[in-house]
Structure formats: structure tokens, C-alpha cells
Write an enzyme that holds these catalytic residues in place. Structure first.
Site, short mmCIF file in Angstrom:
data_model
loop_
_atom_site.label_atom_id
_atom_site.label_comp_id
_atom_site.label_asym_id
_atom_site.label_seq_id
_atom_site.Cartn_x
_atom_site.Cartn_y
_atom_site.Cartn_z
N ASP A 177 5.30 21.26 16.36
CA ASP A 177 5.26 20.26 17.43
C ASP A 177 6.00 20.77 18.65
O ASP A 177 5.58 20.53 19.79
CB ASP A 177 5.96 18.95 17.03
N HIS A 227 8.00 18.34 13.50
CA HIS A 227 7.53 19.50 12.75
C HIS A 227 7.80 20.72 13.63
O HIS A 227 7.77 20.62 14.86
CB HIS A 227 6.03 19.46 12.50
#
EC number: 5.3.1.5
Length: 445
Positions: A110, A107
Site C-alpha cells: 500500500d 500492507h
């Protein structure tokens, strides 16, 4: 400053590169079944399985749960902010190399922290994407998919594309626009949409049709922008029935397929199916894979397993040979996953907090699917299920059955047949016998 791509970092110093040693090996950091170059049915195991490591569970998760604080001991966690983001990239590519993992997934949040503005957030992302790009160039590791985290920040409290607030919809669009640009820059083979908070808690304050319409508008915008910038990766949508909302709009494969077809998106999207989400939806994993496959929409897999005794997403590493075999059966019958892969959307348990546990867990998951691949391949070669199914449905290959299957029968002709027919005789489904044969194949490979 954290280390950059210098080759001097060694976060997993106790482990050498994991190699295949065979099923007699007692080395916990060796593959017993996953032999990446072993050819099965004209393709290597590496080509069949297309393993991917999930950035979020592996490098950012800290073991926090609703009852307790972080437990994970990560040698890069003394860094902060962008230094921590850089250190995680170093750690990630070291682990990819030690596991010989061909792909990874992330993501946006992240890999880089949010800034105080969207502009600053995007600048943070650009810096880390540049670093990842360098590592990808020298390592040969590829990006299976990326996606946008539109569920963690409080701005998404009412959803993203389904939010009641147009400002949030606009922010989400900007975030996915950046995500698609990142996908193009890093050569992501797919781009994933998981509707983290796309759902509702109560219908009392929800315009359900408007939210579904808006979600479709959002996805059409994404399709249009991908075309505009020349991003040609496969779009994937990931079903989940509940959590964090009470009722997620992309409940399961069937619901998601209906949504895609209703809004004319089924030519642009396939499904990214997760085993644990199937469990939460009250389905077996193979049911979800079969449902997507028969509609030509099986795109990729999040390889994990849930605990059927618990009502939430436990994201355990997959070690169930039975489930892995039936999953690989569906994938092989699908002709593979195309641009998709087996992404380990799985986290080590909160009590497995040492860095080496990340290696043990991935070795277990990779071996499980390697064994499942071999068993599934043998089942297909021997036509174990195919012959049974062909025999079971043979009444539709002749006579009145053939007329039905070819669309030549109608209610009147069928009534006439039924009136003149002798007593109906059914045959046993022999389910127990088939399960015994399945066990035999799993145990023998």
C-alpha cells in the site's frame, strides 16, 4: 517531485478538523456521539475505541471493480511511482489529523510500489517508512499494525506460505521478514497475518495437510524472527472463509483457533476479526468475537459491515448500531482489546468518489461505535444479559446440576437421577423480550 513533510500540502482543504458537536448537530463533518475525551467506566472513548484508518481502502483504492474502471477522484493521483507514494503519505497524515485518529494500518505494498527486484522493492519501502516515521514523530499517530500483501502479485497465484512452489514460500518469508523489521522500526503494536491466497480451489490437486503444515512452519519462523530482532508486538491472524480462494484455511474463529492449537501457535497469536468476514462465514459478528473471547484469543477488530444479500466482501463502513453495540459488549467483557483496536477496513462506495466522502464515512463509523460503546456499557452496568443468563442456568448451581458442573457426576449416577426424576419442565428463553430491551438501550443512550 511530490511534496514531502512540509506542512504546505492540503488535500482535504474543504474540511476543518472534525470536532464533537453533540447529537443535535446537523454538521455532517462533526461527531454527534464520538467525544474522544468523554470518560466511560474509567477510560476515555479514545482509549476504549482505539480507532485506526486503513491505508489501502482510504488512500490507494480507486473504485475499480470487475465491471468498470476507476471512479475515485483523489487530488494526489496525478503523481506516479514513488512520487505518488510520498503524496499518499502526506494525504494520509492530513486525514489522520483532521479525524483525530490515533492509529493507522497498512500492507507493505500500500505504502510503496514494488520494484523490478526484491532488493529494489525493499529500498522503495525504506524510503517511505522513513517518511512515515517522521510524520509519526511529529503527529503522535501510532501504527496499529502492518502486514504483507502476499496476494496481489501473480507470483502468489497458488498461495504464499501454502504455495506448491518452494521459491514462492522463500519469497514470502523474505517479505514477512522485512515486514517484521518495519513493524519494529515504526513501533507497530501488532503484526497481522491474513492468508490472502492461503487456501485451495479444488482438492484434486491439493495436498491439504502439507499446506497446513507449511503454513504453521512459516508462522513459527515468524515467531522466531520476531524474538531474534526484539519485536514484541502482538501477532494476529485474520479469519476469512472464502475469496479469493474457494476455501480459505482460516475459515472462521473456530477453525483458526483449532489451527493455532493444533500447531502450538496459540500462545503467540490472537485473532483479528472482521465483521464482513463473519457474514461470509455465516456467522454474526458477535458470534466470532464471543468465540475468540472465551478462548482468550480476541486481539483486534476490523470494523466494517457486509451486505448479507451479497456473497462477497463489500467492506462497507459500519453504520449498524445493533451490530456495533453487541460488538462493543464483547470487547468490554474482554476487558478491551489490549494492543488491538477498531481498524476501519472499509471503503467508500464506488459512487462516493469525492475526497470529502472519506471524511463523511469515517465520521459515520466512529459515531456508530461510540454509540455502541455507550449502549454496551449501560447493558453491562445494569446486568441486563448477565442476570438473565445467571437465572437461566441456575439448575447447575445446586443438586445434580452442581455435581455435573463440578465434575462429580458420571453416566451411572445421572441415569439413576433420570430414572427417579419427575417429568422435565423447561422455561421460556424469552428471546423476543430481550431483543426489545436491547432496542430500548440502543435508542436511549
Amino acid at each position: 517531485m511530490a511534496h514531502s513533510h512540509s506542512g504546505s500540502v492540503n488535500y482535504f482543504e474543504s474540511a476543518n478538523k472534525v470536532i464533537y458537536e453533540g447529537k443535535e448537530s446537523t454538521n455532517p463533518l462533526a461527531f454527534k456521539y464520538y467525544n474522544s475525551q468523554e470518560v466511560i467506566g474509567g477510560k476515555t472513548m479514545k482509549e476504549h475505541l482505539r480507532f485506526s484508518i486503513a491505508y489501502w481502502h482510504t488512500f490507494t483504492a480507486d473504485g475499480t471493480d470487475i465491471f468498470g474502471a476507476a471512479t475515485m477522484q483523489r487530488p494526489w493521483d496525478h503523481y506516479k511511482g514513488m512520487d505518488l507514494a510520498r503524496a499518499r503519505v502526506d494525504a494520509a497524515f492530513e486525514l489522520f489529523e483532521k479525524l483525530d485518529a490515533p492509529f493507522f494500518a497498512f500492507h507493505d505494498r500500500d505504502i510503496a510500489p514494488e520494484g523490478s527486484t526484491l532488493k529494489e522493492t525493499n529500498q522503495n519501502l525504506d524510503l517511505i517508512v522513513d517518511m512515515i516515521k517522521d510524520y509519526m514523530r511529529t503527529s503522535g499517530v501510532k501504527l496499529l499494525w502492518n502486514t504483507a500483501n502476499m496476494f496481489t502479485n501473480p507470483r502468489f497465484v497458488h498461495g504464499a506460505a501454502t504455495s506448491c512452489n518452494a521459491d514462492v514460500f522463500a519469497y514470502a518469508a523474505a517479505q514477512v521478514k522485512k515486514g517484521l523489521e518495519t513493524a519494529k522500526e515504526l513501533g507497530a503494536e501488532n503484526y497481522v497475518f491474513w492468508g490472502g491466497r492461503e487456501g485451495y480451489e479444488t482438492l484434486l490437486n491439493t495436498d491439504l495437510k502439507f499446506e497446513l503444515d507449511n503454513m504453521a512452519r512459516f508462522m513459527h519462523m515468524a515467531v522466531d524472527y520476531a524474538k531474534e530482532i526484539g519485536y514484541t508486538g502482538q501477532f494476529l491472524i485474520e479469519p476469512k472463509p472464502k475469496e479469493p480462494t474457494t476455501h480459505q484455511y482460516d475459515t472462521d474463529a473456530a477453525t483458526t483457533i483449532a489451527f493455532l492449537k493444533q500447531y502450538g501457535l496459540d500462545n503467540h497469536f490472537k485473532l483479528n476479526l472482521e465483521a464482513n468476514h463473519a457474514t461470509l462465514a455465516g456467522h454474526t459478528f458477535e458470534h466470532e468475537l464471543r468465540m475468540a473471547r472465551v478462548h482468550g484469543l480476541l486481539g483486534s477488530v476490523d470494523a466494517n459491515q457486509g451486505d448479507p444479500l451479497l456473497g462477497w466482501d463489500t467492506d462497507e463502513f459500519p453504520t449498524d448500531l445493533y451490530s456495533a453495540t453487541l460488538a462493543m459488549y464483547e470487547i468490554l467483557k474482554n476487558g478491551g482489546l489490549g494492543s488491538g483496536g477498531l481498524n476501519f477496513d472499509a471503503k467508500v462506495r464506488r459512487s462516493s468518489f469525492e475526497p470529502d466522502d472519506l471524511l463523511y464515512a469515517h465520521v459515520a463509523g466512529m459515531d456508530t461505535f461510540a454509540r455502541g460503546l455507550k449502549a454496551a456499557r449501560k447493558l453491562i452496568e445494569d446486568r441486563v444479559f448477565e442476570d438473565v443468563i445467571q437465572h437461566r442456568y441456575r439448575s447447575f448451581t445446586e443438586g445434580i446440576g452442581l455435581e455435573i458442573a463440578e465434575g462429580r457426576a458420571d453416566f451411572k449416577t445421572l441415569e439413576q437421577y433420570a430414572l427417579n426424576n419427575q417429568p422435565i419442565k423447561n422455561e421460556s428463553g424469552r428471546q423476543e423480550r430481550l431483543k426489545a430491551i436491547l432496542n430500548q438501550y440502543i435508542l436511549q443512550v
